[in-house]
Design an enzyme around this catalytic site. Structure first.
Site, short mmCIF file in Angstrom:
data_model
loop_
_atom_site.label_atom_id
_atom_site.label_comp_id
_atom_site.label_asym_id
_atom_site.label_seq_id
_atom_site.Cartn_x
_atom_site.Cartn_y
_atom_site.Cartn_z
N TYR A 87 -11.47 -4.64 -5.23
CA TYR A 87 -10.61 -5.22 -3.85
C TYR A 87 -11.58 -6.09 -3.20
CZ TYR A 87 -8.31 -0.58 -4.88
OH TYR A 87 -7.40 0.37 -5.18
N HIS A 143 -11.35 2.64 -13.17
CA HIS A 143 -10.24 2.20 -12.36
C HIS A 143 -9.16 2.28 -13.39
CE1 HIS A 143 -9.24 -0.63 -8.69
NE2 HIS A 143 -8.14 0.05 -9.34
N1 NAP Z 1 -6.30 3.36 -8.49
C1 NAP Z 1 -5.41 2.53 -8.66
O1 NAP Z 1 -5.05 1.65 -9.58
C2 NAP Z 1 -4.69 2.08 -7.29
C3 NAP Z 1 -3.43 1.11 -7.36
C4 NAP Z 1 -2.86 0.92 -6.05
C5 NAP Z 1 -3.20 1.42 -4.85
N2 NAP Z 1 -4.27 2.22 -4.82
C6 NAP Z 1 -5.11 2.65 -3.71
O2 NAP Z 1 -4.39 3.58 -3.12
C7 NAP Z 1 -4.07 2.86 -1.66
C8 NAP Z 1 -2.65 3.18 -1.12
O3 NAP Z 1 -1.57 2.43 -1.88
P1 NAP Z 1 -0.73 1.19 -1.57
O4 NAP Z 1 -1.62 0.29 -0.62
O5 NAP Z 1 -0.44 0.40 -2.80
O6 NAP Z 1 0.50 1.74 -0.99
P2 NAP Z 1 0.82 2.70 0.10
O7 NAP Z 1 -0.32 3.31 0.72
O8 NAP Z 1 2.07 3.44 -0.41
O9 NAP Z 1 1.88 1.70 1.21
C9 NAP Z 1 1.21 0.77 2.01
C10 NAP Z 1 2.22 0.13 2.74
O10 NAP Z 1 2.95 1.18 3.60
C11 NAP Z 1 2.89 0.78 5.06
N3 NAP Z 1 2.52 2.09 5.87
C12 NAP Z 1 1.45 2.82 5.88
N4 NAP Z 1 1.69 3.65 6.88
C13 NAP Z 1 2.90 3.42 7.35
C14 NAP Z 1 3.53 4.24 8.29
N5 NAP Z 1 3.12 5.13 9.04
N6 NAP Z 1 4.83 3.68 8.91
C15 NAP Z 1 5.35 2.40 8.09
N7 NAP Z 1 4.87 1.92 7.26
C16 NAP Z 1 3.48 2.34 6.72
C17 NAP Z 1 1.81 -0.43 4.98
O11 NAP Z 1 1.80 -1.27 6.20
P3 NAP Z 1 1.13 -1.49 7.29
O12 NAP Z 1 -0.51 -1.85 6.87
O13 NAP Z 1 1.69 -2.43 8.19
O14 NAP Z 1 0.80 -0.21 8.01
C18 NAP Z 1 1.80 -0.96 3.65
O15 NAP Z 1 2.67 -1.92 3.69
C19 NAP Z 1 -4.58 1.44 -1.89
O16 NAP Z 1 -4.81 0.92 -0.59
C20 NAP Z 1 -5.48 1.72 -2.92
O17 NAP Z 1 -6.78 2.35 -1.82
C21 NAP Z 1 -5.07 2.49 -6.04
#
Ligand code: NAP
Length: 272
Positions: free
Chosen positions: A47, A105
């Protein structure tokens, strides 16, 4: 904050995802989240924000032992020597004496299961991390890994209402392990779902709160939503007192679909 007990780990059930948070924003969001009450931060070497996450963390008066920090080693660094170097770099960038959890990962077809296991165990034996786990491991691979005798705490996988992970969740539950749900809000896609909006309206809550409550209600599930906005961070955290009914759960359980997976890079393993 709700906690999940796995092995002797007490893990805050709601964490802050930090993928795509970089530079000053990463530091500020981490600081703001910690000030609001978040006590679990999810980052990864890939990241490119560990230094900023670390400065956010070290810029508060919160004790290190009161925050759970997970980082991950990228799939090109899974051989034991490279793995340890990667973890050492994460420790340096985060400015921490230890990590709470180190995850592989993604699995790599180029590294044997035995070597991956040895890498995890070595990081723990060197006291670089308290606990270890994996991410993006299909069930057959988690089973094989565990047979080698490594005590993993979690498998971090994509999990939200559109992707069924019940088999993985129950397998982990039966062994006292947690499923960490990444992309728990389906990267924002759940916000416009009419069935989720109906439940949200019913409860006077938001779609994001409904989905996060549904995940945490499952008992051995940790969720790590990412947000860069103060109002969203607060909203996602404020789910402790809300209650979903059995009917709400049934509706949410019924939203899974075969094409629900979002994260599927070309190096992904064969999924279950
Ligand atoms: N291990 C892996 O391979 C892997 C892969 C993907 C992700 N991850 C981890 O999982 C975390 C989360 O996953 P993600 O970032 O893919 O997706 P997510 O958390 O499902 O969604 C993030 C999105 O939702 C929006 N959001 C968050 N809270 C909100 C709310 N209360 N109301 C409206 N919109 C909202 C955010 O926008 P705003 O910023 O505008 O709020 C962003 O666009 C990552 O940051 C990472 O740490 C791990």
């Amino acid at each position: 904050m709700e906690y999940i007990q796995v092995q002797h780990a007490q893990i805050p059930a709601l964490g802050l995802g930090t993928y795509q948070l970089i530079g000053r924003e990463a530091r500020e969001v981490v600081q703001r989240a910690l000030a609001m009450g978040y006590r679990h931060i999810d980052t990864a070497s890939i990241y490119e924000n560990e230094a900023e996450v670390g400065s956010g963390l070290n810029g508060t008066s919160i004790e290190r032992e009161d925050v759970w920090i997970t980082t991950k080693v990228w799939h090109t660094n899974l051989k034991k020597k490279n793995f340890l170097l990667s973890v050492e770099e994460s420790l340096r960038k985060l400015g921490c004496g230890y990590l709470d959890m180190v995850l592989i990962h993604w699995p790599s077809p180029e590294v044997s299961m035995e070597e991956m296991v040895n890498s995890l165990i070595a990081a723990q034996e060197k006291d670089y991390t308290r606990f270890v786990g994996v991410s993006n491991f299909p069930l057959s691979m988690v089973e094989e890994l565990v047979e080698y005798g490594v005590n993993i705490v979690t498998n971090q996988v994509e999990y939200h209402p559109y992707l069924d992970q019940s088999e993985m969740r129950e397998w982990l539950r039966a062994r006292g392990m947690a499923l960490t749900a990444y992309s728990p809000l389906a990267q924002g896609k759940i916000m416009k779902d009419s069935k989720i909006l109906d439940i949200a309206e019913d409860l006077g809550k938001t779609p994001s709160q409904v989905v996060l409550r549904w995940l945490l209600d499952q008992g051995n599930v940790i969720a790590i939503p990412k947000s860069s906005r103060g109002d969203h961070l607060r909203e996602n955290l404020q789910i402790a007192t809300m209650r979903l009914t059995k009917e709400h759960h049934k509706i949410l359980d019924g939203l899974a679909r075969p094409d629900g997976r979002i994260v599927n890079p070309d190096f992904a393993p064969q999924w279950d």
